[in-house]
Design an enzyme around this catalytic site. Structure first.
Site, PDB file in Angstrom:
ATOM      1  N   GLU A  74       1.249 -34.490  67.051  1.00  0.00           N
ATOM      2  CA  GLU A  74       2.529 -35.117  67.377  1.00  0.00           C
ATOM      3  C   GLU A  74       2.326 -36.495  67.992  1.00  0.00           C
ATOM      4  O   GLU A  74       3.011 -37.461  67.632  1.00  0.00           O
ATOM      5  CB  GLU A  74       3.317 -34.212  68.328  1.00  0.00           C
ATOM      6  CG  GLU A  74       4.616 -34.808  68.853  1.00  0.00           C
ATOM      7  CD  GLU A  74       5.652 -35.040  67.772  1.00  0.00           C
ATOM      8  OE1 GLU A  74       6.665 -35.704  68.070  1.00  0.00           O
ATOM      9  OE2 GLU A  74       5.469 -34.581  66.632  1.00  0.00           O
ATOM     10  N   HIS A  77       1.121 -39.150  65.480  1.00  0.00           N
ATOM     11  CA  HIS A  77       2.261 -39.603  64.677  1.00  0.00           C
ATOM     12  C   HIS A  77       3.120 -40.580  65.468  1.00  0.00           C
ATOM     13  O   HIS A  77       3.541 -41.625  64.943  1.00  0.00           O
ATOM     14  CB  HIS A  77       3.095 -38.397  64.247  1.00  0.00           C
ATOM     15  CG  HIS A  77       4.349 -38.764  63.520  1.00  0.00           C
ATOM     16  ND1 HIS A  77       5.587 -38.264  63.883  1.00  0.00           N
ATOM     17  CD2 HIS A  77       4.575 -39.593  62.464  1.00  0.00           C
ATOM     18  CE1 HIS A  77       6.509 -38.769  63.081  1.00  0.00           C
ATOM     19  NE2 HIS A  77       5.926 -39.570  62.220  1.00  0.00           N
ATOM     20  N   HIS A 139      15.693 -37.781  59.979  1.00  0.00           N
ATOM     21  CA  HIS A 139      14.442 -38.437  60.347  1.00  0.00           C
ATOM     22  C   HIS A 139      13.550 -38.619  59.114  1.00  0.00           C
ATOM     23  O   HIS A 139      12.921 -39.671  58.932  1.00  0.00           O
ATOM     24  CB  HIS A 139      13.725 -37.593  61.409  1.00  0.00           C
ATOM     25  CG  HIS A 139      12.610 -38.308  62.103  1.00  0.00           C
ATOM     26  ND1 HIS A 139      12.752 -39.559  62.650  1.00  0.00           N
ATOM     27  CD2 HIS A 139      11.324 -37.942  62.349  1.00  0.00           C
ATOM     28  CE1 HIS A 139      11.612 -39.939  63.200  1.00  0.00           C
ATOM     29  NE2 HIS A 139      10.730 -38.981  63.015  1.00  0.00           N
ATOM     30  N   HIS A 246      17.154 -26.621  45.284  1.00  0.00           N
ATOM     31  CA  HIS A 246      16.155 -27.698  45.173  1.00  0.00           C
ATOM     32  C   HIS A 246      15.428 -27.603  43.827  1.00  0.00           C
ATOM     33  O   HIS A 246      15.127 -28.634  43.208  1.00  0.00           O
ATOM     34  CB  HIS A 246      15.158 -27.593  46.334  1.00  0.00           C
ATOM     35  CG  HIS A 246      14.157 -28.704  46.360  1.00  0.00           C
ATOM     36  ND1 HIS A 246      14.509 -30.033  46.456  1.00  0.00           N
ATOM     37  CD2 HIS A 246      12.798 -28.687  46.296  1.00  0.00           C
ATOM     38  CE1 HIS A 246      13.425 -30.782  46.454  1.00  0.00           C
ATOM     39  NE2 HIS A 246      12.372 -30.002  46.348  1.00  0.00           N
ATOM     40  N   HIS A 307       2.941 -33.134  47.848  1.00  0.00           N
ATOM     41  CA  HIS A 307       4.287 -33.084  47.267  1.00  0.00           C
ATOM     42  C   HIS A 307       5.220 -34.037  48.010  1.00  0.00           C
ATOM     43  O   HIS A 307       6.040 -34.734  47.388  1.00  0.00           O
ATOM     44  CB  HIS A 307       4.808 -31.647  47.349  1.00  0.00           C
ATOM     45  CG  HIS A 307       6.063 -31.401  46.575  1.00  0.00           C
ATOM     46  ND1 HIS A 307       6.179 -31.625  45.228  1.00  0.00           N
ATOM     47  CD2 HIS A 307       7.276 -30.923  46.973  1.00  0.00           C
ATOM     48  CE1 HIS A 307       7.387 -31.304  44.812  1.00  0.00           C
ATOM     49  NE2 HIS A 307       8.085 -30.889  45.856  1.00  0.00           N
TER      50      HIS A 307
END
Length: 329
Positions: A74, A77, A139, A246, A307
């Site tokens: 975290e 990032h 986000h 999806h 992906h």
């Protein structure tokens, strides 16, 4: 326009892609709440690992168990995202100071600056609202938007319009723009799937086991108030429906993109535009292949990350195609 500015734009665009990848890795490895506060981590600028630091954590976060691995993901990032924000600020300052120079875009860097500020707020709310799905999806879309606009800025600083170079290109621009809209919608559906932890809720291919329980209304069901949304709070049927939609979206996206690329390819005269169509199709095929592999291999982390990044690459190839069609028309 100086060579240093062009280099700065390129480095910022590359960093944006890296930040998107780090964000996806953080989310996919369930490290989104590795640090329960923002912008620090348990009140520290780095991950607390010393005895006296852990003691302070227990004082201010009673009962908290510091997961060093998740907290580190975290914070890495966050620091890379912070660096991206500073570079975008530098681009905006340069644009303001050299706005009178030819070929120095002003509005795009300003939009990027506002967007990255809002993205930082979304990052904060992601943590403080404990992974509320709408915020998480926002986000994700914000990261994709920043990377796409930086790529567009890079294209504008490295190539100039060639008016009259391809009279057939503008006629087919609508096809490319329609394909771009469809891809954005499909990415948003993927973000909604990820935000609700629905990846593992569709067993089988191409349909889900129990797909007769599919409900379109439950796809857009907003999660009720919860203290923590980690690992999802919607029912199994809702998450299965999100996942299945999806997949339907992927099929629609493939049909629309292939049709659009065929229309653009046959109407364009520029070899560059024809090649750009080929890159879009290649990215589409790779993305569909990764999606199938993701399901068949039971959602391995590395394939899931690929992906996510391929979705961004597909978006960037479409942005480039649209830019070329417009600039060379």
């Amino acid at each position: 326009m100086t060579k240093n500015y062009k280099t700065l734009v390129l480095c910022t665009a590359i960093l944006a892609v890296l930040v998107v990848g780090l964000g996806a890795y953080t989310r996919l490895s369930d490290a989104g709440l590795g640090c329960p506060d923002w912008p620090g981590c348990y009140g520290f600028l780095t991950v607390p690992d010393q005895a006296h630091e852990i003691q302070k954590v227990q004082q201010h976060f009673p009962g908290a168990q510091v997961d060093q691995g998740k907290a580190l993901k975290e914070m890495v990032h966050r620091y890379f995202a912070g660096g991206l924000g500073l570079l975008i600020l530098a681009l905006a300052v340069y644009a303001l100071r050299h706005a009178k120079l030819p070929h120095v875009p002003l509005r795009l860097p300003m939009v990027l600056l506002l967007l990255v500020i809002f993205q930082a707020l979304l990052g904060m709310w992601t943590v403080t609202m404990n992974l509320q799905p709408l915020v998480v999806m926002g986000h994700l879309l914000g990261g994709f938007s920043i990377a796409s606009l930086l790529w567009l800025l890079y294209l504008r600083t490295h190539s100039q319009p060639v008016f009259g170079g391809d009279p057939g290109a503008r006629a087919s621009l609508g096809w490319s723009l329609s394909a771009l809209v469809v891809v954005v919608i499909q990415i948003a559906l993927g973000g909604w799937l990820a935000a609700n932890y629905a990846a593992t809720h569709c067993i089988g291919f191409p349909m889900c086991a129990g797909s007769e329980a599919f409900s379109l209304s439950s796809v857009f069901q907003l999660p009720t108030e919860h203290s923590n949304y980690e690992f999802g709070v919607l029912s199994f049927e809702s998450r299965m429906s999100i996942h299945l939609l999806h997949r339907f979206g992927a099929l629609i996206t493939a049909v629309v993109l292939l049709s659009a690329m065929w229309q653009v390819f046959r109407s364009a005269q520029s070899q560059m535009i024809k090649q750009a169509c080929g890159w879009v199709v290649a990215a589409l095929v790779a993305q569909i292949s990764l999606g199938i592999a993701l399901v068949q291999m039971s959602i391995p982390l590395n394939v899931a990350l690929a992906h996510n990044l391929m979705a961004l690459l597909l978006l960037l190839t479409l942005v480039r195609l649209c830019y070329l069609q417009k600039s060379k028309s």
